[in-house]
Design an enzyme around this catalytic site. Sequence first.
Site, PDB file in Angstrom:
ATOM      1  N   GLY A   9     -41.795 -51.056 -17.773  1.00 23.54           N
ATOM      2  CA  GLY A   9     -40.629 -51.395 -18.717  1.00 23.54           C
ATOM      3  C   GLY A   9     -40.517 -52.565 -19.403  1.00 23.54           C
ATOM      4  O   GLY A   9     -39.412 -53.130 -19.501  1.00 23.54           O
ATOM      5  N   ARG A  34     -44.410 -47.637 -22.787  1.00 24.22           N
ATOM      6  CA  ARG A  34     -45.052 -46.644 -23.705  1.00 24.22           C
ATOM      7  C   ARG A  34     -45.257 -46.882 -25.049  1.00 24.22           C
ATOM      8  O   ARG A  34     -46.282 -46.526 -25.853  1.00 24.22           O
ATOM      9  CB  ARG A  34     -44.284 -45.517 -23.654  1.00 24.22           C
ATOM     10  CG  ARG A  34     -44.383 -44.455 -22.377  1.00 24.22           C
ATOM     11  CD  ARG A  34     -43.275 -43.637 -22.196  1.00 24.22           C
ATOM     12  NE  ARG A  34     -41.862 -44.070 -22.217  1.00 24.22           N
ATOM     13  CZ  ARG A  34     -40.759 -43.414 -22.494  1.00 24.22           C
ATOM     14  NH1 ARG A  34     -40.774 -41.922 -22.415  1.00 24.22           N
ATOM     15  NH2 ARG A  34     -39.808 -43.867 -22.598  1.00 24.22           N
ATOM     16  N   SER A 136     -29.103 -50.578  -9.244  1.00 27.81           N
ATOM     17  CA  SER A 136     -28.200 -50.710 -10.093  1.00 27.81           C
ATOM     18  C   SER A 136     -26.984 -50.583  -9.164  1.00 27.81           C
ATOM     19  O   SER A 136     -26.929 -50.279  -8.124  1.00 27.81           O
ATOM     20  CB  SER A 136     -28.129 -49.590 -11.056  1.00 27.81           C
ATOM     21  OG  SER A 136     -27.047 -49.265 -11.590  1.00 27.81           O
ATOM     22  N   TYR A 149     -27.982 -39.871 -12.524  1.00 29.26           N
ATOM     23  CA  TYR A 149     -28.298 -41.270 -12.597  1.00 29.26           C
ATOM     24  C   TYR A 149     -28.009 -41.973 -11.452  1.00 29.26           C
ATOM     25  O   TYR A 149     -29.072 -42.719 -10.904  1.00 29.26           O
ATOM     26  CB  TYR A 149     -27.707 -41.841 -14.049  1.00 29.26           C
ATOM     27  CG  TYR A 149     -28.246 -43.527 -13.903  1.00 29.26           C
ATOM     28  CD1 TYR A 149     -29.361 -43.758 -14.101  1.00 29.26           C
ATOM     29  CD2 TYR A 149     -27.321 -44.576 -13.930  1.00 29.26           C
ATOM     30  CE1 TYR A 149     -30.145 -44.987 -14.289  1.00 29.26           C
ATOM     31  CE2 TYR A 149     -27.500 -45.771 -13.921  1.00 29.26           C
ATOM     32  CZ  TYR A 149     -29.039 -46.137 -14.222  1.00 29.26           C
ATOM     33  OH  TYR A 149     -29.433 -47.317 -14.172  1.00 29.26           O
ATOM     34  N   LEU A 181     -23.239 -53.913 -15.902  1.00 28.35           N
ATOM     35  CA  LEU A 181     -23.466 -53.841 -17.156  1.00 28.35           C
ATOM     36  C   LEU A 181     -24.164 -54.816 -17.985  1.00 28.35           C
ATOM     37  O   LEU A 181     -23.773 -55.930 -17.754  1.00 28.35           O
ATOM     38  CB  LEU A 181     -21.978 -53.534 -17.826  1.00 28.35           C
ATOM     39  CG  LEU A 181     -21.537 -52.390 -17.363  1.00 28.35           C
ATOM     40  CD1 LEU A 181     -19.771 -52.518 -17.544  1.00 28.35           C
ATOM     41  CD2 LEU A 181     -21.873 -51.001 -18.407  1.00 28.35           C
TER      42      LEU A 181
END
Length: 249
Positions: A9, A34, A136, A149, A181
């Site tokens: 990523g 990608r 997270s 998620y 966040l």
Amino acid sequence: MSRTVFITGASSGIGRATAELLAEQGFRIIACGRREARLKALKEKWGDAVHTLCFDVRDKQEVFDAVASLPGVFKEIDVLVNNAGNAHGMDAIDKGSLEDWDAMIDINVKGLLYVTKAILPVLLKSGNPQIINIGSTAGKEVYPKGNVYCASKFAVDAINQALRIDLNEHGVRVGAVNPGLVQTEFSEVRFKGDSPRASAVYQGFHPLTPEDIAEIISFVLSRPAHVNIADLVVMPTDQASSTIVRKAK
Ligand code: NDP
Ligand code: 8X3
């Protein structure tokens, strides 16, 4: 001796900021994602310090072929940063889309496992092996409409612990960085390109930046070999929990 860091990523957000900071600090970077043009831009900026790999973490074969294709010094990986991931949709569980659920489980959980499995044989040959999993706050606390998620990030938390336990005998440092966040393309992806809805998520308070997280990853990597930061949670000062955020009226 400079260490080689494999970052998934790296075409956006936290991963890209980490690739940039670590390249600047003299690490050798394998930048994955990608979107080839984004990765190419990193390569153009950092030259021989960066090698790029374009693959989808959901595709087992692509993952193993990409790792097998690494040339020369880039074969010797010391650090894996498991960062690729996103939320897809934000609906109550009775209204959620199966495609969104598949995407989150396939990318955030199975993709992380495929990449880890593909890299472990080389990582275990490093003199200073380390894995950083990007979890997270959503993997610590479930929030309304976070359901799948959150489940995917709870799974990252479990895998982080499991890797630390199972790789203990091999001397691998394994730890997670769990942000609250952070303003990236995360909400653009979650809300499928609805930019006003995405940018509203970060309005009225001071969110974290991808660079804030990159600095923490760099700090984790720069500890001496006997120090492992096993599980780190970082939130904006304005955020107290997944649902309590101090916003300007
Ligand atoms: P971004 O959307 O900016 O970046 C996501 C990255 O993941 C991109 O580089 C994307 O690359 C890559 N990625 C997504 N799907 C795939 C796939 N199928 N195959 C390969 N790569 C993929 O979001 P963030 O930087 O915010 O997200 C990075 C990580 O941080 C995620 O794991 C996220 O869950 C986590 N996180 C984010 C927080 C936030 O508030 N932003 C807070 C806590 C954790 P490409 O599209 O080119 O494939
Ligand atoms: C991203 C943080 O609160 O949007 O993992 O789920 S949150």
